[in-house]
Design an enzyme around this catalytic site. Structure first.
Site, PDB file in Angstrom:
ATOM      1  CD  GLU A  60     151.837  84.373  98.429  1.00  0.00           C
ATOM      2  OE1 GLU A  60     151.911  84.660  99.630  1.00  0.00           O
ATOM      3  OE2 GLU A  60     151.610  83.207  98.013  1.00  0.00           O
ATOM      4  CG  HIS A 129     160.309  84.775 106.413  1.00  0.00           C
ATOM      5  ND1 HIS A 129     160.375  83.407 106.322  1.00  0.00           N
ATOM      6  CD2 HIS A 129     158.986  85.078 106.521  1.00  0.00           C
ATOM      7  CE1 HIS A 129     159.162  82.898 106.389  1.00  0.00           C
ATOM      8  NE2 HIS A 129     158.306  83.892 106.503  1.00  0.00           N
TER       9      HIS A 129
END
Length: 327
Positions: A60, A129
């Site tokens: 990322e 998450h």
């Protein structure tokens, strides 16, 4: 008007902007041949090719930094975080690079970048998450933050974000992708800095955003049956807040309830109540109230998960007590 699912509304917006502007491109993990983890970029790889829909490694910080460089050279990249929680790995690129380069370059560069992806508490996705990162980035100067809640504003806001010359963090909720409604056809664009007055009322102002809009609508239905008139506002823009719409409502109802899925400590509601106190202190007949998620990692267990976030019955209770002057 055409009935559209939220993830398709986002896809249509990206597709239309890529067709309109050859400098718009997409990058992220599995955005290409796989079509994105929630199919927001489905079929775009076949239509626009691998140079404009770029599958990246699981890195990322690297591909977000690459997007900043691409924006500096004139492209308009859209970065997908497969899950917004993963973008913590790119916090430096978003804050130190995206947010500041226009200023530190003396205006020589603009950074027209959209960083988008799913977040929020899903259904048993586990703590890592189930992140709500809007408050993490809220203090970063130089970026705009929006949170979509319906297919209509998802499409209009995505098109506006892509066209904006500033970096935009674009928060989608993992449980809203299959939400369906009729959306306007044609080149439909929303303002990035405006809240939506969902329903007018006179007793209590409720401020909310993202998935909590729909919890609030359920609560409003019950409150209206009890004779409590609610003015419901979907913030949409989390940075900057649309204080004009917010203050106008509070000056009418004199009571305000903030409902969020963000954590209570240092959350969006905390900043919002600080601003309301500064701008509307003399207009309030009761203290501002906020309903926020508990300050704990989200449990995997489904029953415990539901207990950590605000439910419609809690909104009903708080609004009822606000009107009655009990809190």
């Amino acid at each position: 008007m055409a009935e559209t699912l939220l993830f398709n509304a986002l896809r249509d917006a990206i597709d239309e902007e890529m067709a309109r502007d050859p400098y718009v491109c997409v990058m992220g993990e599995d955005v290409g041949q796989y079509g994105g983890s929630y199919k927001v970029t489905k079929d775009l790889y076949e239509k626009y090719g691998e140079l404009r829909v770029l599958d990246t490694p699981i890195a990322e910080n690297s591909f977000t930094g690459m997007a900043v460089g691409a924006a500096m050279t004139g492209l308009r990249p859209i970065v997908e975080g497969m899950n917004m929680g993963f973008l913590l790995l790119a916090f430096n690129q978003i804050s130190n690079n995206m947010g500041m380069l226009r200023y530190t370059s003396g205006g020589n560069y603009t950074i027209p970048t959209v960083v988008r992806g799913p977040g929020g508490v899903g259904r048993q996705l586990g703590a890592e998450h189930s992140q709500r990162l809007e408050a993490y980035f809220h203090a970063v100067p130089g970026i705009k933050i929006v949170a979509v809640s319906t297919p209509t504003n998802a499409k209009g806001l995505m098109k506006a974000a892509i066209r904006d010359n500033n970096p935009v963090l674009f928060f989608e909720h993992v449980l809203l992708y299959n939400l369906s409604e009729d959306i306007p056809s044609g080149d439909y664009v929303c303002a990035l800095d405006q809240a939506e007055l969902v329903q007018e009322g006179s007793d209590v102002t409720i401020l909310t955003y993202s998935r909590m809009r729909h919890h609030c609508l359920k609560a409003v239905e019950q409150l209206e049956a009890e004779g409590v008139s609610v003015e419901l506002i979907d913030l949409i823009s989390l940075k900057p807040f649309d204080m004009e719409t917010i203050t106008r409502s509070i000056r009418k109802t004199h009571k305000v309830l903030v409902v969020e899925e963000c954590m209570k400590t240092g959350g969006i509601g905390a900043e919002l109540i600080a601003l309301i106190t500064e701008h509307c202190f003399d207009d309030l007949d009761a203290r501002p109230v906020r309903l926020s998620s508990q300050d704990i990692p989200t449990p995997y267990n489904g029953a415990l998960e539901n207990l950590t976030i605000i439910q419609p019955h809690q909104i009903v209770d708080a609004a009822r007590q606000l009107k009655a002057g009990l809190i």
